[in-house]
Design a protein around this motif. Structure first.
Motif, PDB file in Angstrom:
ATOM      1  N   LYS A 167      45.619  24.800  32.636  1.00  0.00           N
ATOM      2  CA  LYS A 167      45.291  25.023  34.047  1.00  0.00           C
ATOM      3  C   LYS A 167      43.883  25.597  34.201  1.00  0.00           C
ATOM      4  O   LYS A 167      43.440  26.419  33.420  1.00  0.00           O
ATOM      5  N   GLU A 168      43.197  25.146  35.237  1.00  0.00           N
ATOM      6  CA  GLU A 168      41.852  25.621  35.533  1.00  0.00           C
ATOM      7  C   GLU A 168      41.942  26.782  36.516  1.00  0.00           C
ATOM      8  O   GLU A 168      42.731  26.760  37.456  1.00  0.00           O
ATOM      9  N   VAL A 169      41.105  27.792  36.309  1.00  0.00           N
ATOM     10  CA  VAL A 169      41.089  28.978  37.162  1.00  0.00           C
ATOM     11  C   VAL A 169      39.963  28.835  38.182  1.00  0.00           C
ATOM     12  O   VAL A 169      38.806  28.604  37.822  1.00  0.00           O
ATOM     13  N   ILE A 170      40.312  28.982  39.469  1.00  0.00           N
ATOM     14  CA  ILE A 170      39.352  28.864  40.564  1.00  0.00           C
ATOM     15  C   ILE A 170      39.414  30.120  41.405  1.00  0.00           C
ATOM     16  O   ILE A 170      40.493  30.569  41.790  1.00  0.00           O
ATOM     17  N   ASN A 171      38.252  30.674  41.701  1.00  0.00           N
ATOM     18  CA  ASN A 171      38.144  31.871  42.521  1.00  0.00           C
ATOM     19  C   ASN A 171      38.021  31.451  43.982  1.00  0.00           C
ATOM     20  O   ASN A 171      37.065  30.765  44.351  1.00  0.00           O
ATOM     21  N   ILE A 172      38.964  31.857  44.831  1.00  0.00           N
ATOM     22  CA  ILE A 172      38.949  31.419  46.225  1.00  0.00           C
ATOM     23  C   ILE A 172      37.982  32.230  47.080  1.00  0.00           C
ATOM     24  O   ILE A 172      37.684  31.831  48.193  1.00  0.00           O
ATOM     25  N   THR A 173      37.461  33.357  46.577  1.00  0.00           N
ATOM     26  CA  THR A 173      36.508  34.133  47.369  1.00  0.00           C
ATOM     27  C   THR A 173      35.159  33.438  47.466  1.00  0.00           C
ATOM     28  O   THR A 173      34.523  33.484  48.503  1.00  0.00           O
ATOM     29  N   ASP A 174      34.721  32.763  46.382  1.00  0.00           N
ATOM     30  CA  ASP A 174      33.441  32.056  46.426  1.00  0.00           C
ATOM     31  C   ASP A 174      33.553  30.586  46.041  1.00  0.00           C
ATOM     32  O   ASP A 174      32.560  29.871  46.028  1.00  0.00           O
ATOM     33  N   GLY A 175      34.754  30.117  45.716  1.00  0.00           N
ATOM     34  CA  GLY A 175      34.957  28.724  45.355  1.00  0.00           C
ATOM     35  C   GLY A 175      34.494  28.367  43.958  1.00  0.00           C
ATOM     36  O   GLY A 175      34.405  27.200  43.624  1.00  0.00           O
ATOM     37  N   GLY A 176      34.206  29.373  43.148  1.00  0.00           N
ATOM     38  CA  GLY A 176      33.697  29.122  41.805  1.00  0.00           C
ATOM     39  C   GLY A 176      34.783  28.702  40.836  1.00  0.00           C
ATOM     40  O   GLY A 176      35.913  29.174  40.896  1.00  0.00           O
ATOM     41  N   ARG A 177      34.417  27.797  39.945  1.00  0.00           N
ATOM     42  CA  ARG A 177      35.327  27.345  38.891  1.00  0.00           C
ATOM     43  C   ARG A 177      35.010  28.153  37.642  1.00  0.00           C
ATOM     44  O   ARG A 177      33.923  28.041  37.086  1.00  0.00           O
ATOM     45  N   LEU A 178      35.946  28.968  37.193  1.00  0.00           N
ATOM     46  CA  LEU A 178      35.715  29.825  36.046  1.00  0.00           C
ATOM     47  C   LEU A 178      35.934  29.101  34.728  1.00  0.00           C
ATOM     48  O   LEU A 178      35.319  29.428  33.727  1.00  0.00           O
ATOM     49  N   GLY A 179      36.829  28.162  34.693  1.00  0.00           N
ATOM     50  CA  GLY A 179      37.134  27.427  33.471  1.00  0.00           C
ATOM     51  C   GLY A 179      38.630  27.368  33.253  1.00  0.00           C
ATOM     52  O   GLY A 179      39.422  27.651  34.151  1.00  0.00           O
ATOM     53  N   PHE A 180      39.011  27.017  32.045  1.00  0.00           N
ATOM     54  CA  PHE A 180      40.427  26.890  31.705  1.00  0.00           C
ATOM     55  C   PHE A 180      40.914  28.143  30.992  1.00  0.00           C
ATOM     56  O   PHE A 180      40.150  28.818  30.305  1.00  0.00           O
ATOM     57  N   VAL A 181      42.186  28.439  31.150  1.00  0.00           N
ATOM     58  CA  VAL A 181      42.790  29.603  30.507  1.00  0.00           C
ATOM     59  C   VAL A 181      42.713  29.409  29.000  1.00  0.00           C
ATOM     60  O   VAL A 181      43.097  28.365  28.476  1.00  0.00           O
ATOM     61  N   GLY A 182      42.210  30.431  28.313  1.00  0.00           N
ATOM     62  CA  GLY A 182      42.099  30.347  26.867  1.00  0.00           C
ATOM     63  C   GLY A 182      43.096  31.215  26.145  1.00  0.00           C
ATOM     64  O   GLY A 182      43.554  30.893  25.061  1.00  0.00           O
ATOM     65  N   ASP A 183      43.463  32.345  26.772  1.00  0.00           N
ATOM     66  CA  ASP A 183      44.352  33.283  26.114  1.00  0.00           C
ATOM     67  C   ASP A 183      45.049  34.120  27.180  1.00  0.00           C
ATOM     68  O   ASP A 183      44.659  34.126  28.336  1.00  0.00           O
ATOM     69  N   VAL A 184      46.068  34.844  26.756  1.00  0.00           N
ATOM     70  CA  VAL A 184      46.828  35.708  27.657  1.00  0.00           C
ATOM     71  C   VAL A 184      46.881  37.096  27.043  1.00  0.00           C
ATOM     72  O   VAL A 184      47.120  37.245  25.846  1.00  0.00           O
ATOM     73  N   ASP A 185      46.630  38.120  27.851  1.00  0.00           N
ATOM     74  CA  ASP A 185      46.699  39.507  27.400  1.00  0.00           C
ATOM     75  C   ASP A 185      48.072  40.055  27.777  1.00  0.00           C
ATOM     76  O   ASP A 185      48.435  40.082  28.952  1.00  0.00           O
ATOM     77  N   LEU A 186      48.836  40.477  26.776  1.00  0.00           N
ATOM     78  CA  LEU A 186      50.199  40.960  26.996  1.00  0.00           C
ATOM     79  C   LEU A 186      50.292  42.449  26.692  1.00  0.00           C
ATOM     80  O   LEU A 186      49.637  42.944  25.789  1.00  0.00           O
ATOM     81  N   ARG A 187      51.146  43.149  27.449  1.00  0.00           N
ATOM     82  CA  ARG A 187      51.490  44.543  27.139  1.00  0.00           C
ATOM     83  C   ARG A 187      52.646  44.493  26.155  1.00  0.00           C
ATOM     84  O   ARG A 187      53.719  43.979  26.473  1.00  0.00           O
ATOM     85  N   MET A 188      52.440  45.036  24.993  1.00  0.00           N
ATOM     86  CA  MET A 188      53.432  44.891  23.932  1.00  0.00           C
ATOM     87  C   MET A 188      54.734  45.676  24.125  1.00  0.00           C
ATOM     88  O   MET A 188      55.784  45.137  23.855  1.00  0.00           O
ATOM     89  N   PRO A 189      54.747  46.916  24.560  1.00  0.00           N
ATOM     90  CA  PRO A 189      56.045  47.591  24.651  1.00  0.00           C
ATOM     91  C   PRO A 189      57.029  46.902  25.597  1.00  0.00           C
ATOM     92  O   PRO A 189      58.206  46.774  25.290  1.00  0.00           O
ATOM     93  N   ASP A 190      56.531  46.425  26.749  1.00  0.00           N
ATOM     94  CA  ASP A 190      57.447  45.811  27.707  1.00  0.00           C
ATOM     95  C   ASP A 190      57.313  44.294  27.793  1.00  0.00           C
ATOM     96  O   ASP A 190      58.113  43.639  28.445  1.00  0.00           O
ATOM     97  N   GLY A 191      56.302  43.704  27.149  1.00  0.00           N
ATOM     98  CA  GLY A 191      56.154  42.255  27.104  1.00  0.00           C
ATOM     99  C   GLY A 191      55.683  41.605  28.385  1.00  0.00           C
ATOM    100  O   GLY A 191      55.841  40.405  28.558  1.00  0.00           O
ATOM    101  N   GLN A 192      55.082  42.361  29.291  1.00  0.00           N
ATOM    102  CA  GLN A 192      54.594  41.791  30.543  1.00  0.00           C
ATOM    103  C   GLN A 192      53.160  41.295  30.388  1.00  0.00           C
ATOM    104  O   GLN A 192      52.392  41.811  29.590  1.00  0.00           O
ATOM    105  N   THR A 193      52.817  40.299  31.188  1.00  0.00           N
ATOM    106  CA  THR A 193      51.477  39.738  31.155  1.00  0.00           C
ATOM    107  C   THR A 193      50.533  40.653  31.928  1.00  0.00           C
ATOM    108  O   THR A 193      50.766  40.950  33.095  1.00  0.00           O
ATOM    109  N   ALA A 194      49.465  41.097  31.267  1.00  0.00           N
ATOM    110  CA  ALA A 194      48.486  41.974  31.908  1.00  0.00           C
ATOM    111  C   ALA A 194      47.353  41.180  32.536  1.00  0.00           C
ATOM    112  O   ALA A 194      46.886  41.511  33.628  1.00  0.00           O
ATOM    113  N   ALA A 195      46.893  40.124  31.855  1.00  0.00           N
ATOM    114  CA  ALA A 195      45.743  39.370  32.357  1.00  0.00           C
ATOM    115  C   ALA A 195      45.640  38.021  31.670  1.00  0.00           C
ATOM    116  O   ALA A 195      46.257  37.777  30.632  1.00  0.00           O
ATOM    117  N   LEU A 196      44.828  37.164  32.280  1.00  0.00           N
ATOM    118  CA  LEU A 196      44.462  35.892  31.676  1.00  0.00           C
ATOM    119  C   LEU A 196      43.022  36.006  31.193  1.00  0.00           C
ATOM    120  O   LEU A 196      42.193  36.637  31.845  1.00  0.00           O
TER     121      LEU A 196
END
Length: 92
Positions: free
Chosen positions: A9-38
């Motif tokens: 999936k491609e990431v697009i910023n709706i505030t300025d319409g900029g195309r940031l690129g494609f998701v490369g990795d996911v940052d996870l919180r290890m104790p609870d396993g929740q997604t912190a960021a892309l």
């Protein structure tokens, strides 16, 4: 949703319409396993021979909608310094 599905999936910023690129990795919180960021990798420089451009760190709470082929965010993404990340990984 699986991580490999997010990577297509491609990431697009709706505030300025900029195309940031494609998701490369996911940052996870290890104790609870929740997604912190892309993490969105920057564009390759000269066919990838000279590395990549700057990376974007997109917090999970700034994501507005995840569609079939794009992810819409509403806040400007933070730039991430790859050199700092490499130093942080070496400490562990």
């Amino acid at each position: 949703m699986r991580i490999r599905e997010l990577r297509r999936k491609e990431v697009i910023n709706i505030t300025d319409g900029g195309r940031l690129g494609f998701v490369g990795d996911v940052d996870l919180r290890m104790p609870d396993g929740q997604t912190a960021a892309l993490i969105v990798y920057g564009p390759a420089r000269f066919f990838g021979l000279f590395g990549r451009g700057e990376e974007y760190y997109v917090p999970w709470d700034s994501i507005q909608r995840i569609g079939d082929d794009i992810i819409l965010i509403d806040k400007p993404a933070q730039h991430r310094d790859p050199a700092l990340e490499r130093r942080r990984r070496k400490k562990f």
